[in-house]
Each structure stands twice: as structure tokens, then as C-alpha cells.
Design an enzyme around this catalytic site. Sequence first.
Site, PDB file in Angstrom:
ATOM      1  N   LYS A 253       0.784  -0.967  -0.312  1.00 32.67           N
ATOM      2  CA  LYS A 253      -0.051   0.007  -0.150  1.00 32.67           C
ATOM      3  C   LYS A 253       1.048   1.169   0.021  1.00 32.67           C
ATOM      4  O   LYS A 253       0.667   1.407  -0.948  1.00 32.67           O
ATOM      5  CB  LYS A 253      -1.058   0.036   1.467  1.00 32.67           C
ATOM      6  CG  LYS A 253      -2.122  -0.966   1.244  1.00 32.67           C
ATOM      7  CD  LYS A 253      -2.480  -1.349   2.731  1.00 32.67           C
ATOM      8  CE  LYS A 253      -2.392  -0.980   3.341  1.00 32.67           C
ATOM      9  NZ  LYS A 253      -1.480  -2.153   5.207  1.00 32.67           N
TER      10      LYS A 253
ATOM     11  N   ARG B 277      -9.545   1.467   8.945  1.00 33.58           N
ATOM     12  CA  ARG B 277      -9.532  -0.365   9.545  1.00 33.58           C
ATOM     13  C   ARG B 277     -10.364  -1.491   9.486  1.00 33.58           C
ATOM     14  O   ARG B 277     -10.437  -2.429  10.221  1.00 33.58           O
ATOM     15  CB  ARG B 277      -7.763  -0.115  10.033  1.00 33.58           C
ATOM     16  CG  ARG B 277      -6.749  -0.750   9.953  1.00 33.58           C
ATOM     17  CD  ARG B 277      -5.954  -0.465  10.552  1.00 33.58           C
ATOM     18  NE  ARG B 277      -4.160  -1.090  10.181  1.00 33.58           N
ATOM     19  CZ  ARG B 277      -3.594  -0.379   9.706  1.00 33.58           C
ATOM     20  NH1 ARG B 277      -3.834   0.561   8.968  1.00 33.58           N
ATOM     21  NH2 ARG B 277      -1.781  -1.639   9.661  1.00 33.58           N
TER      22      ARG B 277
ATOM     23  N   ARG C 277      12.356  -5.733   5.309  1.00 28.74           N
ATOM     24  CA  ARG C 277      11.756  -4.498   4.931  1.00 28.74           C
ATOM     25  C   ARG C 277      12.031  -4.093   6.341  1.00 28.74           C
ATOM     26  O   ARG C 277      13.516  -3.628   6.812  1.00 28.74           O
ATOM     27  CB  ARG C 277      10.136  -3.626   5.058  1.00 28.74           C
ATOM     28  CG  ARG C 277      10.323  -2.330   6.213  1.00 28.74           C
ATOM     29  CD  ARG C 277       8.300  -2.126   5.623  1.00 28.74           C
ATOM     30  NE  ARG C 277       7.669  -2.796   6.105  1.00 28.74           N
ATOM     31  CZ  ARG C 277       6.618  -2.781   6.134  1.00 28.74           C
ATOM     32  NH1 ARG C 277       5.713  -2.084   4.911  1.00 28.74           N
ATOM     33  NH2 ARG C 277       5.435  -3.187   6.970  1.00 28.74           N
TER      34      ARG C 277
ATOM     35  N   ARG D 295      11.350  -0.386  12.523  1.00 35.58           N
ATOM     36  CA  ARG D 295       9.738  -0.223  13.026  1.00 35.58           C
ATOM     37  C   ARG D 295       9.495  -1.339  14.756  1.00 35.58           C
ATOM     38  O   ARG D 295      10.236  -2.489  14.027  1.00 35.58           O
ATOM     39  CB  ARG D 295       8.577  -0.419  11.968  1.00 35.58           C
ATOM     40  CG  ARG D 295       8.393   0.336  11.035  1.00 35.58           C
ATOM     41  CD  ARG D 295       7.464   0.564  10.266  1.00 35.58           C
ATOM     42  NE  ARG D 295       6.375  -0.240  10.710  1.00 35.58           N
ATOM     43  CZ  ARG D 295       5.194  -0.432  10.035  1.00 35.58           C
ATOM     44  NH1 ARG D 295       5.169  -0.102   8.910  1.00 35.58           N
ATOM     45  NH2 ARG D 295       3.550  -0.544  10.375  1.00 35.58           N
TER      46      ARG D 295
ATOM     47  N   ARG E 225      -0.840  -8.786  13.269  1.00 39.20           N
ATOM     48  CA  ARG E 225      -1.124  -7.840  12.535  1.00 39.20           C
ATOM     49  C   ARG E 225      -1.723  -8.460  11.503  1.00 39.20           C
ATOM     50  O   ARG E 225      -2.963  -7.763  11.349  1.00 39.20           O
ATOM     51  CB  ARG E 225       0.245  -6.670  11.939  1.00 39.20           C
ATOM     52  CG  ARG E 225       0.481  -5.821  13.276  1.00 39.20           C
ATOM     53  CD  ARG E 225       1.845  -5.507  13.257  1.00 39.20           C
ATOM     54  NE  ARG E 225       2.315  -4.545  11.509  1.00 39.20           N
ATOM     55  CZ  ARG E 225       3.507  -4.820  10.523  1.00 39.20           C
ATOM     56  NH1 ARG E 225       4.753  -5.511  11.690  1.00 39.20           N
ATOM     57  NH2 ARG E 225       3.579  -4.312   9.489  1.00 39.20           N
TER      58      ARG E 225
HETATM   59  P1  ADP Z   1       1.256  -2.282   8.089  1.00 37.26           P
HETATM   60  O1  ADP Z   1       0.053  -1.586   7.220  1.00 37.26           O
HETATM   61  O2  ADP Z   1       2.243  -2.260   7.363  1.00 37.26           O
HETATM   62  O3  ADP Z   1       0.791  -2.893   9.494  1.00 37.26           O
HETATM   63  P2  ADP Z   1       0.898   0.981   8.905  1.00 37.26           P
HETATM   64  O4  ADP Z   1       2.407   1.791   9.032  1.00 37.26           O
HETATM   65  O5  ADP Z   1      -0.142   1.032   8.274  1.00 37.26           O
HETATM   66  O6  ADP Z   1       1.050  -0.925   8.821  1.00 37.26           O
HETATM   67  O7  ADP Z   1       0.272   0.772  10.654  1.00 37.26           O
HETATM   68  C1  ADP Z   1       1.007   0.284  11.578  1.00 37.26           C
HETATM   69  C2  ADP Z   1       0.262   0.385  13.121  1.00 37.26           C
HETATM   70  O8  ADP Z   1      -0.532   1.739  13.349  1.00 37.26           O
HETATM   71  C3  ADP Z   1      -0.916  -0.622  13.084  1.00 37.26           C
HETATM   72  O9  ADP Z   1      -0.636  -1.601  13.640  1.00 37.26           O
HETATM   73  C4  ADP Z   1      -1.517   0.574  14.520  1.00 37.26           C
HETATM   74  O10 ADP Z   1      -0.912  -0.167  15.720  1.00 37.26           O
HETATM   75  C5  ADP Z   1      -1.377   1.770  14.007  1.00 37.26           C
HETATM   76  N1  ADP Z   1      -2.685   1.914  12.902  1.00 37.26           N
HETATM   77  C6  ADP Z   1      -2.381   2.368  12.161  1.00 37.26           C
HETATM   78  N2  ADP Z   1      -3.517   3.211  11.561  1.00 37.26           N
HETATM   79  C7  ADP Z   1      -4.854   2.238  11.825  1.00 37.26           C
HETATM   80  C8  ADP Z   1      -5.820   2.721  11.966  1.00 37.26           C
HETATM   81  N3  ADP Z   1      -6.990   3.242  10.886  1.00 37.26           N
HETATM   82  N4  ADP Z   1      -6.721   2.184  12.814  1.00 37.26           N
HETATM   83  C9  ADP Z   1      -6.349   1.885  14.496  1.00 37.26           C
HETATM   84  N5  ADP Z   1      -4.758   1.650  14.416  1.00 37.26           N
HETATM   85  C10 ADP Z   1      -4.280   2.068  13.023  1.00 37.26           C
END
Ligand code: ADP
Length: 189
Positions: free
Chosen positions: A13, A88, A127, A135, A146
Site C-alpha cells: 500500500k 481499518r 523491510r 519499526r 497484525r
Molecule cells: P501495516 O499496514 O504495514 O501493518 P501501518 O503503517 O498502516 O502498517 O500501521 C502500523 C500500526 O499503526 C498498526 O498496526 C496500528 O497499530 C496503527 N494503525 C495504523 N492505522 C490505524 C487505523 N486506521 N486504526 C487503528 N490503528 C491503526
Amino acid sequence: MRLILLGPPGAGKGTQAKILVEAYGIPQLSTGDILRAAIAAKTPLGLEAKAIVDRGDLVSDAVVNGIVSERLDADDCKPGFILDGFPRTIAQAEALDRMLQDKGVKLDAVIEIKADADELVRRVIQRAKESGGARADDNEEVLRKRLGVYSDQTAPLVAYYSQKGLLKAVDGMAPVDEVTAVIKAAIDQ
Ligand code: ADP
């Protein structure tokens, strides 16, 4: 152009969002990036979110809805935006619907980027190596968490947007430029 990029961790993404930012001249709104920046800067939001993000759980809907609502009000979002990592949960999707309705605008498309679980794990571990462990949530154990959170809480959005006629699924296993081409073709349809 108002887009959502939907897909599990490692699907690509962020990579595609950055390419589409250049192609369409609209900003990427990554809730993950916003949360990581807040964590790094130790703001009140960051202090609240850190433990949750580090263990792979979702930050509360109220908090992320607030972040997005504020971000969508900025001038650079007037011509459009690419949401990456939001919504999400179904509750976030419903909140987004209300935000967009208030603004009198509509989504153009929701792009679902699909990939096999083994490939997602491989990419995220890669990554983590390349970023030197930047991270805390990019390790195999938290990644499995996740992926579970994604299938439980986020995957239902596929049906949600499909019912609205907005969903376009693309194969995220293809090379980056091929994925971009398929996304552009789906958008420009
Ligand atoms: P990825 O899609 O690679 O898991 P992101 O960078 O999108 O990672 O998100 C990392 C973390 O940030 C998630 O695991 C969550 O803890 C938090 N997060 C990001 N976006 C949201 C969201 N829309 N709602 C709740 N938590 C979020």
C-alpha cells in the site's frame, strides 16, 4: 481523485501510494506514518499510541477517526487524497462515510491489494532488515498478530466497499510497476 488503498501489512500500500501521489498530484494520508511520527516526537498522541502500535493492536477508532478528520480538512486534500491504512474497521469506514458526506464529496475507488501470507511475511521481514529495525512492529511475532488483526477487523471492509460498488481488487504479487499499471487502469476506467 479520492482513493482508499486496502490490504494486509506488506501488500504494498505504501509503495503504491507514493507512486500514485506523483501520478495524480494528491497527498497520501497514512495513519501508520502519522502515528509513527507522533510516537517519534513523543506527543501526547504518540505516548498514548506507542504500546498499542508496538504490539500490533489497533489504536482506538475515536483516536484515528480524529486524526483523519483533521487531516482531511487541510487544503491539500481539496483535489483528493489517497488513504493508506485507514479505514481499518467497519466503524472507521462508517465514520469516514460521515466525514465525506459532511464535505459533500464521494470516494472514487477502493483498491484492494492482495498477496499470499507467506509473501507478506517475507516482505515485512525484508523491510525490517533494510530499515535496521526502525519499526518495532516489523518482527515476525508482531507481524503474525497484525495479519490476524487484518483478517478479523479489516478484511470485512472488502464486502463493505464491494456492496457500494467501489471495490477493485489487484494482484499485489506482481512486480511494483505492474501493480501500479493495474491500479491506474482500474482508476481511469
Ligand atoms: P501495516 O499496514 O504495514 O501493518 P501501518 O503503517 O498502516 O502498517 O500501521 C502500523 C500500526 O499503526 C498498526 O498496526 C496500528 O497499530 C496503527 N494503525 C495504523 N492505522 C490505524 C487505523 N486506521 N486504526 C487503528 N490503528 C491503526
